[in-house]
Each structure stands twice: as structure tokens, then as C-alpha cells.
Design a protein around this motif. Structure first.
Motif, PDB file in Angstrom:
ATOM      1  N   GLY A 206       0.915  -1.226  -0.123  1.00  0.00           N
ATOM      2  CA  GLY A 206      -0.087  -0.150  -0.097  1.00  0.00           C
ATOM      3  C   GLY A 206       0.946   1.225   0.023  1.00  0.00           C
ATOM      4  N   LYS A 207       0.239   2.285  -0.656  1.00  0.00           N
ATOM      5  CA  LYS A 207       1.173   3.557  -0.890  1.00  0.00           C
ATOM      6  C   LYS A 207       1.845   4.015   0.508  1.00  0.00           C
ATOM      7  CE  LYS A 207       1.606   7.825  -3.478  1.00  0.00           C
ATOM      8  NZ  LYS A 207       2.418   8.597  -2.638  1.00  0.00           N
ATOM      9  N   GLU A 208       1.311   4.159   1.636  1.00  0.00           N
ATOM     10  CA  GLU A 208       1.313   4.765   2.541  1.00  0.00           C
ATOM     11  C   GLU A 208       2.962   3.814   3.411  1.00  0.00           C
ATOM     12  OE1 GLU A 208      -0.874   1.081   4.127  1.00  0.00           O
ATOM     13  OE2 GLU A 208      -1.154   2.634   2.744  1.00  0.00           O
ATOM     14  N   LEU A 209       3.098   2.709   3.130  1.00  0.00           N
ATOM     15  CA  LEU A 209       4.201   1.918   3.596  1.00  0.00           C
ATOM     16  C   LEU A 209       5.320   1.704   2.648  1.00  0.00           C
ATOM     17  CD1 LEU A 209       2.855  -1.188   5.621  1.00  0.00           C
ATOM     18  CD2 LEU A 209       4.213   0.755   6.415  1.00  0.00           C
ATOM     19  N   CYS A 210       5.100   2.427   1.214  1.00  0.00           N
ATOM     20  CA  CYS A 210       6.323   2.371   0.479  1.00  0.00           C
ATOM     21  C   CYS A 210       7.293   3.520   0.891  1.00  0.00           C
ATOM     22  CB  CYS A 210       5.688   3.001  -0.995  1.00  0.00           C
ATOM     23  SG  CYS A 210       4.712   1.771  -1.637  1.00  0.00           S
ATOM     24  N   THR A 211       8.507   3.133   0.492  1.00  0.00           N
ATOM     25  CA  THR A 211       9.623   4.211   0.614  1.00  0.00           C
ATOM     26  C   THR A 211       9.878   4.856  -0.579  1.00  0.00           C
ATOM     27  OG1 THR A 211      10.676   2.782   2.271  1.00  0.00           O
ATOM     28  CG2 THR A 211      12.183   4.371   1.197  1.00  0.00           C
ATOM     29  N   VAL A 212      10.352   4.491  -1.889  1.00  0.00           N
ATOM     30  CA  VAL A 212      10.609   5.155  -3.038  1.00  0.00           C
ATOM     31  C   VAL A 212       9.533   5.902  -3.440  1.00  0.00           C
ATOM     32  CG1 VAL A 212      11.215   4.955  -5.395  1.00  0.00           C
ATOM     33  CG2 VAL A 212      12.381   3.663  -3.607  1.00  0.00           C
ATOM     34  N   LEU A 213       8.239   5.483  -3.372  1.00  0.00           N
ATOM     35  CA  LEU A 213       7.057   6.325  -3.996  1.00  0.00           C
ATOM     36  C   LEU A 213       6.748   7.549  -3.303  1.00  0.00           C
ATOM     37  CD1 LEU A 213       4.726   3.593  -5.359  1.00  0.00           C
ATOM     38  CD2 LEU A 213       6.582   4.735  -6.506  1.00  0.00           C
ATOM     39  N   ASN A 214       7.197   7.624  -2.193  1.00  0.00           N
ATOM     40  CA  ASN A 214       6.928   8.841  -1.018  1.00  0.00           C
ATOM     41  C   ASN A 214       8.199   9.518  -0.822  1.00  0.00           C
ATOM     42  OD1 ASN A 214       4.159   8.063  -0.306  1.00  0.00           O
ATOM     43  ND2 ASN A 214       5.066   6.374   0.800  1.00  0.00           N
ATOM     44  N   GLN A 215       8.910   9.677  -1.672  1.00  0.00           N
ATOM     45  CA  GLN A 215      10.396  10.560  -1.540  1.00  0.00           C
ATOM     46  C   GLN A 215      10.344  11.421  -2.817  1.00  0.00           C
ATOM     47  OE1 GLN A 215      13.424   7.404  -1.094  1.00  0.00           O
ATOM     48  NE2 GLN A 215      13.445   7.732   0.818  1.00  0.00           N
ATOM     49  N   GLU A 216      11.011  12.598  -2.421  1.00  0.00           N
ATOM     50  CA  GLU A 216      10.579  13.844  -3.332  1.00  0.00           C
ATOM     51  C   GLU A 216      11.455  13.211  -4.807  1.00  0.00           C
ATOM     52  OE1 GLU A 216      12.356  18.611  -3.382  1.00  0.00           O
ATOM     53  OE2 GLU A 216      11.792  17.261  -1.512  1.00  0.00           O
ATOM     54  N   TRP A 218      11.784  10.656  -6.245  1.00  0.00           N
ATOM     55  CA  TRP A 218      10.890   9.858  -7.171  1.00  0.00           C
ATOM     56  C   TRP A 218      10.171  10.668  -7.991  1.00  0.00           C
ATOM     57  CZ3 TRP A 218      10.835   5.301  -9.171  1.00  0.00           C
ATOM     58  CH2 TRP A 218       9.463   5.120  -9.931  1.00  0.00           C
ATOM     59  N   ASN A 219       9.571  11.609  -7.722  1.00  0.00           N
ATOM     60  CA  ASN A 219       8.904  12.602  -8.518  1.00  0.00           C
ATOM     61  C   ASN A 219       9.650  13.153  -9.437  1.00  0.00           C
ATOM     62  OD1 ASN A 219       6.398  12.157  -7.010  1.00  0.00           O
ATOM     63  ND2 ASN A 219       7.105  13.627  -5.616  1.00  0.00           N
ATOM     64  N   GLU A 220      10.824  13.698  -9.322  1.00  0.00           N
ATOM     65  CA  GLU A 220      11.711  14.197 -10.208  1.00  0.00           C
ATOM     66  C   GLU A 220      12.128  13.213 -11.349  1.00  0.00           C
ATOM     67  OE1 GLU A 220      14.702  16.125  -8.501  1.00  0.00           O
ATOM     68  OE2 GLU A 220      13.320  17.406  -7.078  1.00  0.00           O
ATOM     69  N   TYR A 221      12.532  12.123 -10.908  1.00  0.00           N
ATOM     70  CA  TYR A 221      13.284  10.921 -11.554  1.00  0.00           C
ATOM     71  C   TYR A 221      11.875  10.329 -12.566  1.00  0.00           C
ATOM     72  CZ  TYR A 221      13.940   6.083 -12.958  1.00  0.00           C
ATOM     73  OH  TYR A 221      14.024   4.796 -13.305  1.00  0.00           O
ATOM     74  N   ASN A 222      10.670  10.376 -11.948  1.00  0.00           N
ATOM     75  CA  ASN A 222       9.563   9.971 -12.884  1.00  0.00           C
ATOM     76  C   ASN A 222       9.214  10.747 -13.898  1.00  0.00           C
ATOM     77  OD1 ASN A 222       7.528   7.375 -12.800  1.00  0.00           O
ATOM     78  ND2 ASN A 222       6.123   9.173 -12.661  1.00  0.00           N
TER      79      ASN A 222
END
Length: 241
Positions: A206-216, A218-222
Motif C-alpha cells: 500500500g502506498k503509505e508503507l512504500c519508501t521510494v514512491l513517497n520520496q521527493e 522519485w517525482n523528479e526521476y519519474n
């Protein structure tokens, strides 16, 4: 001749100190975090009713701690191996990610834009790293034909191996996304061929327990990734069955 299918279940280690602090940890032997322990417990519970015959792990602490949760659920020992360790970062070890572009501009540029061609200052080349990993996985498969194998390893390791398993040229490594902590990727090996069954699956978190998907970062990389691969799906989680 009877064909024998061998399944390999890859798990990235749970959230570790380097992931949270954004410090480069290749061979640096850091522990998993409090959140990492929760992630590891979740992925182990996911495997409760999954057939696993043998567990291998990188010899680093963060992978062994993650593997132990799976081992406890499956009542199996852990076979540790140095050959599944993360890339040797050389002079990058222990450095903050934000420092790297200034200290090693050329090496950082290759890491970001030509990862297949990357060489760690004082460490491993990506080419040698991939060979080390694939040689070890093939050794493990050879010694466990027809079994369901669980391998706990690392982020860069998984990117590098999945490029190979997907049959992509190594120059396409940049098109393999980063997988989150405790993500699950599955390959089947039969008659000399690999079939990717699942890639980077994090449905147990679930998204709340993710690490990468909740880091700043990741948004730039994505955003950069999407510009290169406009037809790719956000998150790069793909299942074939």
C-alpha cells in the motif's frame, strides 16, 4: 527430454538507513529501519501460502534482516552469498546523493543518463556488476532445478538483472525503473529461457508503507522517465499472469 521449470522470486531488501538518509550505500553495511521491519513482515506474510523451497540472500545486513522474516514464516534457513551484494560504490560509499554531482560530475552523469556505461570511482563497473549477479543466479538455478527459489537482494542489482531477464540490450538499462523496498519480481527459467512473471510488485504494502514512491527524488526521476518513455505506466509494476 523433460523440461523443468525453475521459479525465482526476487525481493528487494526493506527500507534501510541509506534509503531514508539519502546516502549512497552499496557495500556499506546498514540496518533496516523501523518502517523497514514492518515492510519485511508484510512481504513475509505475502509468502505464507507461496511455495518456497530455498532462500538465498546477499550477505549484507539489510538483506539478511529482510530475509529472516521470510525464513521465519517458511521455516527455512538462509543461504548467504557475497555475490548477491549491491554494487561496490567505491568512493561513493557513505556520500550523500546531493554531493555526488559536484564531486564526480562525469560519473554521476553516466549513472543518471548512461547507467550501462557507469563505473564507480574506485568501485565496480556496471558491466562487471551484472556479470557477477547473473553468474551467481545461474549457479543457484543450476543447483536448485525445478524448485521455487527466493532471493533477497538490492535495488541496483534488481535493475541490472531484470534488464537481462527481459532480454533487453544492456544499453536499455536506463529504461528499467527503480523498484521499491520489499518489491517482488518473479522469473521462470525453463529450457534456457527466462519468462518475467511479475516486476516490481508492491501490492503487499500500500502506498503509505512504500519508501521510494513517497520520496521527493522519485517525482523528479519519474518525470524524466516519462519524457523518455511516454507509453510507460506509472510505477512500472507489470504482471504477466
Amino acid at each position: 527430454m523433460i523440461k523443468i521449470k525453475t521459479r525465482v522470486i526476487f525481493v528487494r531488501h526493506a527500507e534501510a538507513e541509506g534509503n531514508v538518509n539519502r546516502v549512497f550505500h552499496g557495500w556499506t553495511d546498514s540496518s533496516i529501519t523501523e518502517k523497514g521491519h514492518i515492510q519485511a513482515k508484510r512481504v513475509a506474510e505475502r509468502f505464507k501460502d507461496v511455495d518456497i523451497d530455498v532462500i538465498y540472500s546477499s550477505s549484507l545486513k539489510r538483506t539478511l534482516q529482510t530475509a529472516q522474516y521470510i525464513a521465519d514464516v517458511k521455516n527455512l534457513p538462509i543461504i548467504r552469498t557475497d555475490k548477491l551484494k549491491e554494487i561496490n560504490g567505491g568512493e561513493w560509499e557513505g556520500k550523500r546523493w546531493e554531493e555526488l554531482p559536484g564531486l564526480w560530475p562525469d560519473a554521476y552523469d553516466s549513472w543518471e543518463n548512461r547507467p550501462h556505461d557507469h563505473e564507480m570511482p574506485g568501485g565496480e563497473t556496471m558491466v562487471d556488476f551484472q556479470k557477477r549477479l547473473i553468474d551467481e543466479v545461474m549457479y543457484i538455478i543450476k543447483n536448485n532445478k525445478g524448485k521455487n527459489i527466493c532471493i533477497v537482494t538490492h535495488g541496483t542489482a534488481l535493475r541490472t538483472m531484470m534488464c537481462y531477464f527481459l532480454g533487453m540490450d544492456f544499453t536499455e538499462l536506463i529504461n528499467i525503473k527503480w523498484y521499491d523496498n520489499t518489491s517482488v519480481s518473479i522469473i521462470d527459467y525453463e529450457d534456457g529461457k527466462f519468462d518475467v512473471v511479475a516486476e516490481g510488485d508492491i501490492s503487499h504494502l500500500g502506498k503509505e508503507l512504500c519508501t521510494v514512491l513517497n520520496q521527493e527524488w522519485w517525482n523528479e526521476y519519474n518525470e524524466k522517465y516519462q519524457q523518455r518513455n511516454k507509453n510507460q505506466v506509472y510505477g512500472n509494476i507489470r504482471t504477466n499472469q
